[in-house]
Design a protein around this motif. Structure first.
Motif, PDB file in Angstrom:
ATOM      1  N   ARG A 469      -9.867 100.822  37.818  1.00  0.00           N
ATOM      2  CA  ARG A 469      -8.997 101.295  38.627  1.00  0.00           C
ATOM      3  C   ARG A 469      -9.620 101.305  40.156  1.00  0.00           C
ATOM      4  N   ASP A 470     -10.979 100.722  40.377  1.00  0.00           N
ATOM      5  CA  ASP A 470     -11.528 100.576  41.474  1.00  0.00           C
ATOM      6  C   ASP A 470     -11.655  98.961  42.013  1.00  0.00           C
ATOM      7  N   THR A 471     -11.045  98.349  41.239  1.00  0.00           N
ATOM      8  CA  THR A 471     -11.012  96.830  41.605  1.00  0.00           C
ATOM      9  C   THR A 471     -10.473  96.639  42.688  1.00  0.00           C
ATOM     10  N   TRP A 472     -10.868  95.705  43.758  1.00  0.00           N
ATOM     11  CA  TRP A 472     -10.158  95.401  45.081  1.00  0.00           C
ATOM     12  C   TRP A 472      -9.783  94.006  45.212  1.00  0.00           C
ATOM     13  N   LYS A 473     -10.108  93.214  43.776  1.00  0.00           N
ATOM     14  CA  LYS A 473      -9.839  91.633  44.011  1.00  0.00           C
ATOM     15  C   LYS A 473      -8.782  91.398  43.089  1.00  0.00           C
ATOM     16  N   ALA A 474      -8.038  90.511  43.561  1.00  0.00           N
ATOM     17  CA  ALA A 474      -7.098  89.588  42.459  1.00  0.00           C
ATOM     18  C   ALA A 474      -7.372  88.139  42.267  1.00  0.00           C
ATOM     19  N   PRO A 475      -8.272  87.820  41.299  1.00  0.00           N
ATOM     20  CA  PRO A 475      -9.074  86.287  41.332  1.00  0.00           C
ATOM     21  C   PRO A 475      -8.038  85.248  41.395  1.00  0.00           C
ATOM     22  N   ASP A 476      -6.818  85.636  40.870  1.00  0.00           N
ATOM     23  CA  ASP A 476      -5.768  84.561  40.716  1.00  0.00           C
ATOM     24  C   ASP A 476      -4.828  84.489  41.832  1.00  0.00           C
ATOM     25  N   THR A 477      -5.029  84.907  43.207  1.00  0.00           N
ATOM     26  CA  THR A 477      -4.054  85.049  43.922  1.00  0.00           C
ATOM     27  C   THR A 477      -4.688  83.961  45.057  1.00  0.00           C
ATOM     28  N   ARG A 478      -3.737  83.237  45.751  1.00  0.00           N
ATOM     29  CA  ARG A 478      -4.282  82.155  46.827  1.00  0.00           C
ATOM     30  C   ARG A 478      -3.130  81.710  47.571  1.00  0.00           C
ATOM     31  N   VAL A 479      -3.467  81.124  48.815  1.00  0.00           N
ATOM     32  CA  VAL A 479      -2.445  80.191  49.575  1.00  0.00           C
ATOM     33  C   VAL A 479      -2.011  79.322  48.765  1.00  0.00           C
ATOM     34  N   ALA A 480      -0.584  79.253  48.220  1.00  0.00           N
ATOM     35  CA  ALA A 480      -0.221  77.950  47.416  1.00  0.00           C
ATOM     36  C   ALA A 480       0.482  77.012  48.376  1.00  0.00           C
ATOM     37  N   ALA A 481       1.127  77.186  49.397  1.00  0.00           N
ATOM     38  CA  ALA A 481       1.573  76.377  50.430  1.00  0.00           C
ATOM     39  C   ALA A 481       1.433  76.599  51.815  1.00  0.00           C
ATOM     40  N   SER A 482       1.481  75.844  52.593  1.00  0.00           N
ATOM     41  CA  SER A 482       1.524  76.178  54.028  1.00  0.00           C
ATOM     42  C   SER A 482       2.279  74.997  54.833  1.00  0.00           C
ATOM     43  N   LYS A 483       3.294  75.783  55.543  1.00  0.00           N
ATOM     44  CA  LYS A 483       4.178  74.712  56.162  1.00  0.00           C
ATOM     45  C   LYS A 483       3.976  74.718  57.855  1.00  0.00           C
ATOM     46  N   ASP A 484       3.762  73.667  58.432  1.00  0.00           N
ATOM     47  CA  ASP A 484       3.726  73.439  59.754  1.00  0.00           C
ATOM     48  C   ASP A 484       5.121  73.559  60.540  1.00  0.00           C
ATOM     49  N   VAL A 485       5.392  74.759  61.379  1.00  0.00           N
ATOM     50  CA  VAL A 485       6.537  74.675  61.903  1.00  0.00           C
ATOM     51  C   VAL A 485       6.456  74.711  63.491  1.00  0.00           C
ATOM     52  N   SER A 486       5.373  73.987  64.135  1.00  0.00           N
ATOM     53  CA  SER A 486       5.028  74.049  65.377  1.00  0.00           C
ATOM     54  C   SER A 486       6.422  73.471  66.087  1.00  0.00           C
ATOM     55  N   GLY A 487       6.853  73.947  67.120  1.00  0.00           N
ATOM     56  CA  GLY A 487       7.810  73.068  67.818  1.00  0.00           C
ATOM     57  C   GLY A 487       9.316  73.456  67.374  1.00  0.00           C
ATOM     58  N   ARG A 488       9.578  73.925  66.207  1.00  0.00           N
ATOM     59  CA  ARG A 488      10.703  74.377  65.686  1.00  0.00           C
ATOM     60  C   ARG A 488      11.378  75.591  66.318  1.00  0.00           C
ATOM     61  N   LYS A 489      12.489  75.448  66.859  1.00  0.00           N
ATOM     62  CA  LYS A 489      13.340  76.468  67.524  1.00  0.00           C
ATOM     63  C   LYS A 489      14.727  76.789  66.794  1.00  0.00           C
ATOM     64  N   GLY A 490      15.155  77.945  67.186  1.00  0.00           N
ATOM     65  CA  GLY A 490      16.462  78.652  66.739  1.00  0.00           C
ATOM     66  C   GLY A 490      16.218  78.721  65.239  1.00  0.00           C
ATOM     67  N   THR A 491      17.279  79.038  64.113  1.00  0.00           N
ATOM     68  CA  THR A 491      17.363  79.206  62.974  1.00  0.00           C
ATOM     69  C   THR A 491      17.224  78.070  61.888  1.00  0.00           C
ATOM     70  N   TYR A 492      16.129  77.978  60.994  1.00  0.00           N
ATOM     71  CA  TYR A 492      16.127  77.028  60.182  1.00  0.00           C
ATOM     72  C   TYR A 492      15.703  77.497  58.926  1.00  0.00           C
ATOM     73  N   THR A 493      15.656  76.822  57.884  1.00  0.00           N
ATOM     74  CA  THR A 493      15.469  76.980  56.522  1.00  0.00           C
ATOM     75  C   THR A 493      14.400  76.270  55.936  1.00  0.00           C
TER      76      THR A 493
END
Length: 559
Positions: A469-493
């Motif tokens: 109950r004192d664990t503070w790590k989730a060893p199987d969690t990581r950043v799975a994807a990263s999307k570069d959205v620089s310069g995008r304006k307004g509403t997009y999906t």
């Protein structure tokens, strides 16, 4: 706003009813655009058409209603806290100016507050509600948790709201009871920790009995002193998960490290502490810092927040102002009349304007930190229900105008599930995470037009309750994807493909202006460009802004 400029609403002599903030209410913006009623109508229809999966319903898929988002702050202090200085009128008008739909006044427990202040405060709460009909104004309490630090406790308006809070304060506050010790070597630690659990169960009982319509609890600045241990946080959650719903992902006091303001050792959030005898010894020294203004427990991919989510249970994150003393503000506390004090009155004298900037670390409610709650109708209980459901995302510096998240099975045509929701799937099914972003359309209160640079998807395996109950790590969690959205304006999906593997999992989102990032605390293989601490005394919050969302859970059949 320069140091010498003072907003009109900071003067207690100016009635908030006389103010006409331009475009300040998220609710007003939605109504003018016709979106609020439409979203609610569709939400009601979706709810009637496809109710959330009930217990025992094992059908794949899932469909949540359409939502509108109300913006708020659950941690605000007024003259009814011994270490703050502003009146209700000043704070409520500030919240209106900066676009808040809801706000919670959370005064510190104190002898004066318990004996006098809470009842007096309630009268001003009622007045503030009348003066600010476009806002939802909750009365709450900043609870000194036995054996730990602080929590926001707040209730839905009703004839017992103040009575519940004062009864709770007198019976369960660690400061008033001298149940504050919680270090490993303290003889009373077990008793004090048990009393905190008992307190949360008592609140849950008041809700079940109908004594109050609703009540919620959130842990405040959990890593500031390192005294909220992982096992305590899990015990609070498990005592009543419908009441103890989460924690501050980012603390208030975000102006503490503005260069040249407070000092060379200042850290955003006033996270300037070192481990003490009261701290849980398993936390590293780096846990006492903020990362991009966010608490280490939240900012660390694969850290404490993820270790709780990996159990497959919702635990929300929020952000707020923790408003006590505002940066560059020119007001000071008024003088006491002879023979009077906070302990004998429960209230500080009204503040006095000095025309000279006074010490402070905080921003006005809504000025910098915002918690967005998805609702299907407008009202106090709707906000609380949205928070309980986990339909929450948060941002700093007004980084985004809007965020909508939906996870669907590719074979389905419905809305899918949103933040805090659960999607039931079969192993190997193809899924799509639909992230609709509305970029900032106007300069923030600092005069900066924020620009979102990237959106990150964090994915973690769900393994069920942990043995330690004192664990503070989730060893199987990581950043799975990263999307570069620089310069995008307004509403997009953004449409991000996912595949259901052998085991259940969750996904959550994060993004920033891209100004400051680096390898995450657990390494670049887990988080290649996460938030990083700033140099002491050099933490301009407006130049390092992030958004975070709560997770969506995916339950894989047969896992």
């Amino acid at each position: 706003m320069t140091e010498q400029q003072l907003p009109t609403w900071a003067d207690p002599s100016v009635s908030p009813a006389a103010l006409d903030p331009q475009g300040v209410s998220r609710r007003g913006l939605l109504r003018r655009a016709g979106l609020f009623g439409a979203a609610f109508a569709l939400g009601s229809a979706a709810t009637n058409r496809t109710p959330a999966l009930a217990a025992g319903d094992r059908r794949p898929g899932g469909e949540d209603p359409r939502l509108a988002y109300l913006v708020g702050d659950h941690h605000i202090h007024s003259v009814y806290s011994h270490d703050a200085k502003y009146t209700f009128s000043q704070l409520a008008a500030a919240g209106a100016e900066y676009g808040l739909d809801w706000m919670v006044f959370t005064e510190h427990s104190n002898i004066g507050h318990a004996d006098f202040g809470a009842a007096l405060e309630h009268k001003e709460i009622l007045k503030a509600r009348a003066e600010n009909p476009r806002q939802l104004i909750f009365q709450g309490l900043e609870w000194y948790i036995p054996a730990a630090e602080h929590c926001t406790v707040f209730t839905a308006p009703g004839r017992h709201e103040v009575d519940l809070l004062t009864r709770f304060e007198s019976a369960y506050d660690g400061k008033l009871l001298a149940y504050d010790k919680g270090g490993p070597a303290d003889a009373d630690t077990a008793r004090n920790e048990a009393h905190a659990v008992k307190a949360i169960k008592w609140l849950a009982a008041q809700r079940r009995s109908g004594y109050v319509d609703d009540v919620l609890v959130l842990a405040n600045h959990p890593m500031r002193l390192g005294i909220d241990s992982p096992h305590e946080m899990r015990a609070w959650r498990d005592a009543a998960p419908e009441i103890m719903i989460g924690m501050e992902g980012a603390p208030g006091a975000q102006g503490a490290a503005i260069p040249g303001w407070r000092g060379a050792t200042s850290i955003r959030g006033e996270y300037e502490n070192k481990p003490s005898a009261q701290s849980w010894p398993g936390y590293p020294a780096d846990a006492y810092l903020t990362y991009g203004g966010f608490d280490w427990a939240t900012a660390t991919v694969g850290g404490l927040w993820d270790s709780m989510l990996a159990e497959g249970r919702m635990f929300s994150v929020t952000t707020n102002s923790d408003a006590h003393r505002i940066v560059f503000d020119t007001w000071k506390n008024g003088d006491w009349q002879p023979g009077r004090s906070f302990d004998t009155t429960g209230r500080l004298p009204d503040p006095v304007n000095t025309d000279t900037p006074q010490p402070g670390s905080d921003f006005w409610p809504g000025q910098f930190s915002r918690t967005h709650v998805g609702v299907t109708r407008y009202g106090y209980r709707a906000v609380m229900a949205g928070m309980r459901a986990g339909r929450v995302w948060l941002d700093h510096g007004h980084l985004l105008d809007g965020l909508d998240v939906r996870l669907t099975r590719d074979r389905d045509r419905g809305l899918g599930v949103t933040l805090g929701g659960r999607l039931r799937v079969r192993k190997g099914e193809k899924l799509t995470l639909n992230v609709t972003v509305t970029t900032a359309s106007r300069p923030n209160p600092q005069g900066i037009l924020p620009e979102l640079a990237h959106v990150d998807v964090v994915r973690g395996a769900v393994r069920g309750p942990v043995a330690d109950r004192d664990t503070w790590k989730a060893p199987d969690t990581r950043v799975a994807a990263s999307k570069d959205v620089s310069g995008r304006k307004g509403t997009y999906t953004l449409r991000i493909p996912l595949t259901a593997g052998e085991e259940s999992f969750y996904v959550r989102l994060r993004g920033s202006d891209g100004n400051r990032n680096g390898p995450g605390y657990l390494g670049a293989s887990v988080d290649p460009h996460g938030p990083v601490p700033h140099a002491p005394g050099d933490g301009d919050p407006w130049a390092d802004t992030w958004f975070y969302s709560n997770p969506v859970f995916v339950d894989v059949e047969g896992s």
